[in-house]
Design an enzyme around this catalytic site. Structure first.
Site, short mmCIF file in Angstrom:
data_model
loop_
_atom_site.label_atom_id
_atom_site.label_comp_id
_atom_site.label_asym_id
_atom_site.label_seq_id
_atom_site.Cartn_x
_atom_site.Cartn_y
_atom_site.Cartn_z
CD GLU A 169 -1.53 -2.33 1.92
OE1 GLU A 169 -0.31 -2.61 1.93
OE2 GLU A 169 -2.41 -3.07 2.40
N GLY B 153 5.94 -2.18 14.76
CA GLY B 153 5.21 -1.18 13.98
C GLY B 153 4.14 -0.47 14.78
NE ARG B 154 1.08 -5.30 17.65
CZ ARG B 154 1.72 -6.21 16.93
NH1 ARG B 154 1.99 -5.96 15.66
NH2 ARG B 154 2.10 -7.37 17.45
CE LYS C 229 1.45 -7.51 5.16
NZ LYS C 229 2.67 -7.27 5.92
#
Ligand code: F6P
Length: 537
Positions: A210, A261-262, A506
């Site tokens: 994305e 990441g979070r 994915k």
């Protein structure tokens, strides 16, 4: 490690639940115990939490704390702070807490000075990010900043920038583009001018479909619209500096694989926050989170707010069987908090095997969802009050607003208080009947109407109170949620720091992409083949 259900504490909790938990009535509990709020109100940095409207008593907490002890939650917490590779499936440390440790303070609790993967590196990068942000803030040729990222490279910064709106300087607009859907990026680009726009390509891995798709589209647009000096208008925040360079970006702010990441808004991924509110405010955000880290690391379990909240989640999910939790921030600035929490909680704890790979005997992450109050009241609160499921609600109330509309703020707070009161108190059919009889429309049976107008009550809620939505308070609040998720994950014995569940989709999307062009459906299941044929352009 054994399963959490094999512990003595779990069996004791089950017994306590059958004897006292299942039948606990909040109204009776308050009537019985004048000290209930004092016993179940908890102070942490920047946050006061009222747990008294939950289906617990002090005995429940004692049993839950015993479970935490038996599951080694505190030892695991210490291992995290020490930088041990507790993300076992990826062989990584989990050290987002080190990003907010003040300079000079030991980043690794209990480790020798200078130990750990960073030394002064964290603060050098932080300073570089903040210096760059200050330059952007002063650069009045830049009117728009676009963060292109998804998941943790979007939700945290986006949530914080909105929450700290009162601290942002006028004149520069922040935008967040995440979806691979061109309906996200293209309408925004229509409103921008290339030479007045800064693009931040935010991706820990710099491989996310994305983000790279949007970054390429933004670059194509920039060049096609006559943009000059592309090197000044595209920067990256990533662990993969080489991939950013290969994309053609030369100003890159890095971070490390021990930042999930979070959990990354505290790293270079926070650049849009620093541009929006400035370096000093960004440091206050970090300081608030660090204060909560210390609370989590140092406060005895029985007064440790994130730990208690994590245990409450286990209590509701596994003993009461509640599968969801609704978050209702009574502050418009926190509108994106539920979305942020969805990634934090569901990507962390939405797991079905324990660390050893064994199927879990109990449910894990509840679904977290919500909208800011009072909007939610006019949408789904009907179901919270009278639906068939019990859904614990988490209210967030902020004492002092950043606007001058005192009466509006009082209305907001009155609504917040009223909702938790209504959930708890309910209304009996007899009370409803007394009200219903005189108002029933012609032909409506008052007795039937009374049933519709009654509320079961005894529905649990937590209220978190902040003095004001400052950068410091917000930092503390977010860190509280991070450590809460850690706690329930530790009780369940899962790895809260990987996310393998996103990989299959994915890979399949990658395989379907050329088929959308070619129309080849060979070997596909019949449903996917039919859908693909219908959707093919
Ligand atoms: O697909 C899930 C995920 O890996 C998240 O964990 C992450 O926050 C997001 O994608 C974005 O990843 P990246 O920052 O590497 O682009």
């Amino acid at each position: 490690m054994t399963s959490c259900t094999d512990t003595a504490a779990w069996a004791a909790l089950q017994g306590h639940f059958e004897a006292h938990g299942r039948g606990l009535d909040l109204r009776e509990a308050f009537a019985r115990d004048a000290g209930r709020v004092a016993a179940l109100g908890f102070e942490a940095p920047e946050v006061w939490a009222d747990l008294s409207k939950n289906l617990i008593d002090t005995a429940t907490l004692r049993y839950l704390l015993e479970l935490a002890r038996e599951r080694g939650v505190e030892a695991r917490r210490d291992a995290m702070f020490r930088g041990e590779p507790i993300n076992t499936t990826e062989g990584r440390a989990v050290l987002h807490t080190a990003l907010r440790a003040p300079e000079g303070a030991p980043a690794l609790v209990g480790a020798p000075p200078g130990a750990g993967p960073f030394g002064t590196e964290v603060h050098d990068v932080l300073q570089a990010v903040l210096d760059y942000a200050e330059n952007v803030r002063k650069d009045w040729t830049i009117t728009d900043v676009v963060n292109i990222g998804i998941g943790g490279s979007d939700l945290g910064p986006q949530m914080v920038v909105k929450a700290l709106d009162a601290y942002t300087q006028a004149g520069q607009r922040l935008h967040f583009v995440s979806n691979v859907d061109g309906h996200d990026l293209m309408p925004l680009l229509d409103r921008l001018q290339p030479n007045k726009t800064l693009f931040i390509v935010a991706s820990k891995t710099f491989t996310t479909q994305e983000t790279l798709t949007n970054a390429h589209a933004a670059r194509d647009w920039f060049l096609s619209q006559g943009g000059q000096h592309i090197e000044r208008h595209f920067v990256a925040t990533t662990c993969n500096v080489e991939a950013a360079a290969a994309f053609g970006i030369h100003t890159t702010f890095g971070f490390w694989d021990w930042v999930g990441g979070r959990y990354s808004l505290w790293s270079a991924i926070g650049l849009p926050i620093a541009i929006a509110v400035g370096g000093e405010r960004f440091r206050e955000l970090l300081a608030g989170a660090h204060a909560m880290d210390r609370h989590f690391a140092e406060t005895p379990a029985e007064r440790n707010l994130p730990l208690l909240l994590g245990l409450l989640d286990v209590w509701y999910r596994n003993f009461h069987g509640f599968t969801s939790r609704s978050v209702a921030p009574y502050h418009q600035g926190l509108a994106r908090l539920p979305a942020y929490l969805q990634q934090l909680e569901l990507e962390s704890n939405g797991k079905r095997v324990d660390e050893a790979g064994r199927a879990l005997a109990v449910g894990t992450s509840p679904v977290v969802w919500g909208e800011p109050g009072t909007n939610g009241q006019h949408a789904y609160f009907q179901m919270l009050h009278q639906g068939t499921d019990v859904i614990p609600v988490e209210f967030i109330a902020v004492k002092t607003p950043s606007h001058a509309q005192a009466e509006q703020h009082r209305k907001l707070l009155a609504n917040c208080l009223a909702q938790s009161q209504a959930l708890m108190l309910g209304k009996t059919a007899a009370e409803a009947a007394a009200e219903a009889a005189p108002t029933a429309a012609p032909g409506v049976d008052p007795a039937v109407l009374a049933q519709h107008r009654s509320f079961p009550g005894n529905r649990p809620s937590t209220t978190l109170v902040l003095d004001a939505l400052t950068p410091r308070a917000l930092g503390a609040l977010i860190a509280m949620y991070e450590h809460r998720v850690f706690t329930s994950g530790a009780v369940w014995g899962i790895n809260s720091f990987d996310q393998w569940g996103v990989e299959l989709g994915k890979a399949l999307a990658g395989a379907l992409l050329p088929r959308l062009k070619s129309g080849d459906t060979a070997g596909l299941d019949a449903s996917t083949a039919a859908l693909l044929q219908r959707l093919r352009s």
